[in-house]
Write a protein that holds these residues in place. Structure first.
Motif, PDB file in Angstrom:
ATOM      1  N   ASP A 145     -13.824  -5.536 -18.648  1.00  0.00           N
ATOM      2  CA  ASP A 145     -13.933  -6.936 -19.300  1.00  0.00           C
ATOM      3  C   ASP A 145     -12.856  -7.263 -20.301  1.00  0.00           C
ATOM      4  N   ASP A 146     -11.829  -7.972 -19.660  1.00  0.00           N
ATOM      5  CA  ASP A 146     -10.551  -8.120 -20.436  1.00  0.00           C
ATOM      6  C   ASP A 146     -10.812  -8.908 -21.934  1.00  0.00           C
ATOM      7  N   VAL A 147     -11.866  -9.890 -21.690  1.00  0.00           N
ATOM      8  CA  VAL A 147     -12.241 -10.504 -23.068  1.00  0.00           C
ATOM      9  C   VAL A 147     -12.515  -9.753 -24.244  1.00  0.00           C
ATOM     10  N   ALA A 148     -13.725  -8.865 -23.778  1.00  0.00           N
ATOM     11  CA  ALA A 148     -14.341  -7.902 -24.853  1.00  0.00           C
ATOM     12  C   ALA A 148     -13.609  -6.787 -24.711  1.00  0.00           C
ATOM     13  N   ASN A 149     -12.564  -6.540 -24.103  1.00  0.00           N
ATOM     14  CA  ASN A 149     -11.859  -5.307 -24.239  1.00  0.00           C
ATOM     15  C   ASN A 149     -13.144  -4.052 -24.211  1.00  0.00           C
ATOM     16  N   LYS A 150     -13.524  -4.179 -23.106  1.00  0.00           N
ATOM     17  CA  LYS A 150     -14.808  -3.244 -22.646  1.00  0.00           C
ATOM     18  C   LYS A 150     -14.778  -2.868 -21.277  1.00  0.00           C
ATOM     19  N   ILE A 151     -15.015  -1.488 -21.105  1.00  0.00           N
ATOM     20  CA  ILE A 151     -15.475  -0.943 -19.774  1.00  0.00           C
ATOM     21  C   ILE A 151     -16.747  -0.515 -19.512  1.00  0.00           C
ATOM     22  N   SER A 152     -17.291  -1.180 -18.499  1.00  0.00           N
ATOM     23  CA  SER A 152     -18.683  -0.931 -18.009  1.00  0.00           C
ATOM     24  C   SER A 152     -18.783  -0.111 -16.931  1.00  0.00           C
ATOM     25  N   VAL A 153     -19.880   0.880 -16.990  1.00  0.00           N
ATOM     26  CA  VAL A 153     -19.970   1.978 -16.161  1.00  0.00           C
ATOM     27  C   VAL A 153     -21.113   1.829 -15.575  1.00  0.00           C
ATOM     28  N   THR A 154     -21.604   1.923 -14.308  1.00  0.00           N
ATOM     29  CA  THR A 154     -22.896   1.793 -13.673  1.00  0.00           C
ATOM     30  C   THR A 154     -22.835   2.951 -12.688  1.00  0.00           C
ATOM     31  N   THR A 155     -24.055   3.168 -12.176  1.00  0.00           N
ATOM     32  CA  THR A 155     -24.333   3.868 -10.826  1.00  0.00           C
ATOM     33  C   THR A 155     -23.884   3.265  -9.592  1.00  0.00           C
ATOM     34  N   ALA A 156     -23.415   3.736  -8.853  1.00  0.00           N
ATOM     35  CA  ALA A 156     -23.085   3.352  -7.383  1.00  0.00           C
ATOM     36  C   ALA A 156     -24.254   3.129  -6.428  1.00  0.00           C
ATOM     37  N   ASP A 157     -24.885   2.108  -6.116  1.00  0.00           N
ATOM     38  CA  ASP A 157     -25.941   2.054  -5.641  1.00  0.00           C
ATOM     39  C   ASP A 157     -25.750   1.701  -4.017  1.00  0.00           C
ATOM     40  N   VAL A 158     -26.079   2.819  -3.235  1.00  0.00           N
ATOM     41  CA  VAL A 158     -25.589   2.875  -1.802  1.00  0.00           C
ATOM     42  C   VAL A 158     -26.600   2.154  -1.197  1.00  0.00           C
ATOM     43  N   SER A 159     -27.797   1.767  -1.832  1.00  0.00           N
ATOM     44  CA  SER A 159     -28.424   0.690  -0.981  1.00  0.00           C
ATOM     45  C   SER A 159     -28.110  -0.713  -0.418  1.00  0.00           C
ATOM     46  N   GLY A 160     -26.846  -0.807  -1.485  1.00  0.00           N
ATOM     47  CA  GLY A 160     -26.241  -2.323  -1.052  1.00  0.00           C
ATOM     48  C   GLY A 160     -26.756  -3.250  -1.902  1.00  0.00           C
ATOM     49  N   GLN A 161     -27.661  -2.931  -2.996  1.00  0.00           N
ATOM     50  CA  GLN A 161     -28.103  -4.090  -3.741  1.00  0.00           C
ATOM     51  C   GLN A 161     -27.419  -4.373  -5.087  1.00  0.00           C
ATOM     52  N   THR A 162     -26.266  -3.538  -5.438  1.00  0.00           N
ATOM     53  CA  THR A 162     -25.334  -3.748  -6.469  1.00  0.00           C
ATOM     54  C   THR A 162     -23.959  -3.406  -5.905  1.00  0.00           C
ATOM     55  N   PRO A 163     -23.017  -4.027  -6.581  1.00  0.00           N
ATOM     56  CA  PRO A 163     -21.684  -3.799  -6.292  1.00  0.00           C
ATOM     57  C   PRO A 163     -21.243  -2.111  -6.116  1.00  0.00           C
ATOM     58  N   ILE A 164     -20.385  -1.724  -5.133  1.00  0.00           N
ATOM     59  CA  ILE A 164     -19.888  -0.430  -4.860  1.00  0.00           C
ATOM     60  C   ILE A 164     -18.357  -0.324  -5.220  1.00  0.00           C
ATOM     61  N   ALA A 165     -18.084   0.673  -5.839  1.00  0.00           N
ATOM     62  CA  ALA A 165     -16.708   0.926  -6.075  1.00  0.00           C
ATOM     63  C   ALA A 165     -15.942   1.071  -4.866  1.00  0.00           C
ATOM     64  N   PRO A 166     -14.705   0.576  -4.788  1.00  0.00           N
ATOM     65  CA  PRO A 166     -14.035   0.775  -3.629  1.00  0.00           C
ATOM     66  C   PRO A 166     -13.833   2.277  -2.919  1.00  0.00           C
ATOM     67  N   GLY A 167     -13.352   3.166  -3.658  1.00  0.00           N
ATOM     68  CA  GLY A 167     -13.318   4.419  -3.444  1.00  0.00           C
ATOM     69  C   GLY A 167     -14.781   5.038  -2.737  1.00  0.00           C
ATOM     70  N   VAL A 168     -15.795   4.495  -3.414  1.00  0.00           N
ATOM     71  CA  VAL A 168     -17.104   5.000  -3.014  1.00  0.00           C
ATOM     72  C   VAL A 168     -17.352   4.555  -1.611  1.00  0.00           C
ATOM     73  N   TYR A 169     -17.086   3.059  -1.450  1.00  0.00           N
ATOM     74  CA  TYR A 169     -17.183   2.370  -0.530  1.00  0.00           C
ATOM     75  C   TYR A 169     -16.299   3.035   0.917  1.00  0.00           C
ATOM     76  N   GLN A 170     -15.201   3.406   0.553  1.00  0.00           N
ATOM     77  CA  GLN A 170     -14.299   4.052   1.619  1.00  0.00           C
ATOM     78  C   GLN A 170     -14.844   5.568   2.026  1.00  0.00           C
ATOM     79  N   ASP A 171     -15.528   6.167   1.159  1.00  0.00           N
ATOM     80  CA  ASP A 171     -16.158   7.292   1.683  1.00  0.00           C
ATOM     81  C   ASP A 171     -17.381   7.183   2.426  1.00  0.00           C
ATOM     82  N   MET A 172     -17.970   6.235   2.160  1.00  0.00           N
ATOM     83  CA  MET A 172     -19.296   5.816   2.643  1.00  0.00           C
ATOM     84  C   MET A 172     -19.010   5.352   4.190  1.00  0.00           C
ATOM     85  N   LEU A 173     -17.922   4.825   4.571  1.00  0.00           N
ATOM     86  CA  LEU A 173     -17.675   4.240   5.853  1.00  0.00           C
ATOM     87  C   LEU A 173     -17.679   5.269   6.853  1.00  0.00           C
TER      88      LEU A 173
END
Length: 311
Positions: A145-173
């Motif tokens: 978040d560039d405005v808040a100068n904040k980094i947000s960390v969340t779990t990678a939901d492999v069920s597809g219900q939430t966004p997936i980090a690119p590297g995680v997605y690539q591994d899942m392929l």
């Protein structure tokens, strides 16, 4: 849910451990870290060459409840030991909050028994990793978040219900195949749910569903079925457009035509699983390869239209 996987752009974050070759100035940095909605206070954060780095053990301590991973050190092998799913119970070293030397190194890591190598820096004997590298390896997602100068960390939901980090997605392929289930009318006629089930049973992790035709209600109806079946049987579906007219004649008219195709396709799949992704062009032709600016313009315009409904 939106289908497009999460994208990390311009974010390179790192963490802490041992010392080697090229020195750089590590300056104290003030960055907020939000883990699953809770703000955390960081003691050992620094900026090296314009990138933010975190101390590995401090991050493991902060994430011990929400996204646990343990950190160990094999002195004989000079290797960091990381273990997913196990809460960190060690100490958190304190680093002096002053500008000091950071030494660039490649740190060997044993991640749940698998050998990995990361580009890292060492400060006062502790290794600092890129946060994005750790996110991809450990299976969590990072957003900036560039405005808040904040980094947000969340779990990678492999069920597809939430966004997936690119590297995680690539591994899942994993293992995949091109399929002609929607490429022609005949392909659509012969496709059945058993097709997806058989592919899954054969160990196929993703399919690239190639399409040559214009968008019609009939095409979308069959495509909906194929995407639904893939998700049901644990196969990642990728919609891929041939765009033959544009590839053979990359004119303004043909580019607008392809961009419009993706706009309509993205709108149709707006609320589909994040596991679904788009392959914007199947194999560029010599005509396009000779005109890299035109190819870049196409990607820029297509992605802009897609993001309007799939941010």
């Amino acid at each position: 849910m939106k289908h497009c996987k999460g994208i990390l752009a311009g974010l390179s974050l790192v963490m802490a451990m041992p010392t080697m070759a090229y020195g750089a100035a590590a300056q104290p940095a003030k960055v907020s870290l939000e883990i699953k909605g809770t703000d955390q206070t960081l003691q050992s954060v620094c900026n090296i060459g314009g990138n933010t780095y975190f101390q590995l053990r401090e991050l493991a301590s902060l994430m011990s409840k929400e996204m646990p991973f343990d950190v160990g050190w094999d002195a004989s092998a000079q290797t960091i030991l990381l273990e997913k799913g196990k809460a960190y119970s060690g100490s958190v070293p304190k680093i002096n909050q002053i500008t000091q030397e950071a030494v660039e190194t490649k740190t060997p890591v044993l991640l749940s028994g698998e050998s990995e190598t990361f580009d890292t820096y060492r400060i006062e004997g502790y290794t600092y990793f890129k946060l994005r590298d750790l996110a991809d390896a450990l299976g969590f997602s990072v957003a900036w978040d560039d405005v808040a100068n904040k980094i947000s960390v969340t779990t990678a939901d492999v069920s597809g219900q939430t966004p997936i980090a690119p590297g995680v997605y690539q591994d899942m392929l994993g293992h995949g195949m091109d399929v002609d289930w929607s490429k022609t009318n005949q392909g659509r006629e012969y496709y059945t749910e058993k097709t997806a089930a058989d592919f899954a049973a054969a160990g196929v992790d993703h399919v690239r569903i190639r399409i040559a035709d214009e968008i019609t209600p009939e095409l979308l109806e069959s495509l909906d079925k194929q995407v639904e079946d893939c998700l049901e049987y644990g196969i990642i579906p990728i919609i891929a457009y041939q765009a033959d007219d544009f590839k053979n004649d990359p004119s303004d008219k043909n580019m607008k035509k392809v961009v419009k195709w993706w706009k309509e396709m993205a709108e149709h799949f707006e609320d589909t699983s994040y596991l679904l992704s788009f392959d914007l062009l199947i194999e560029a032709t010599d005509e396009l390869n000779k005109d890299s600016e035109r190819l870049n313009d196409y990607f820029a315009e297509a992605v802009t239209e897609i993001r309007k409904t799939n941010p």
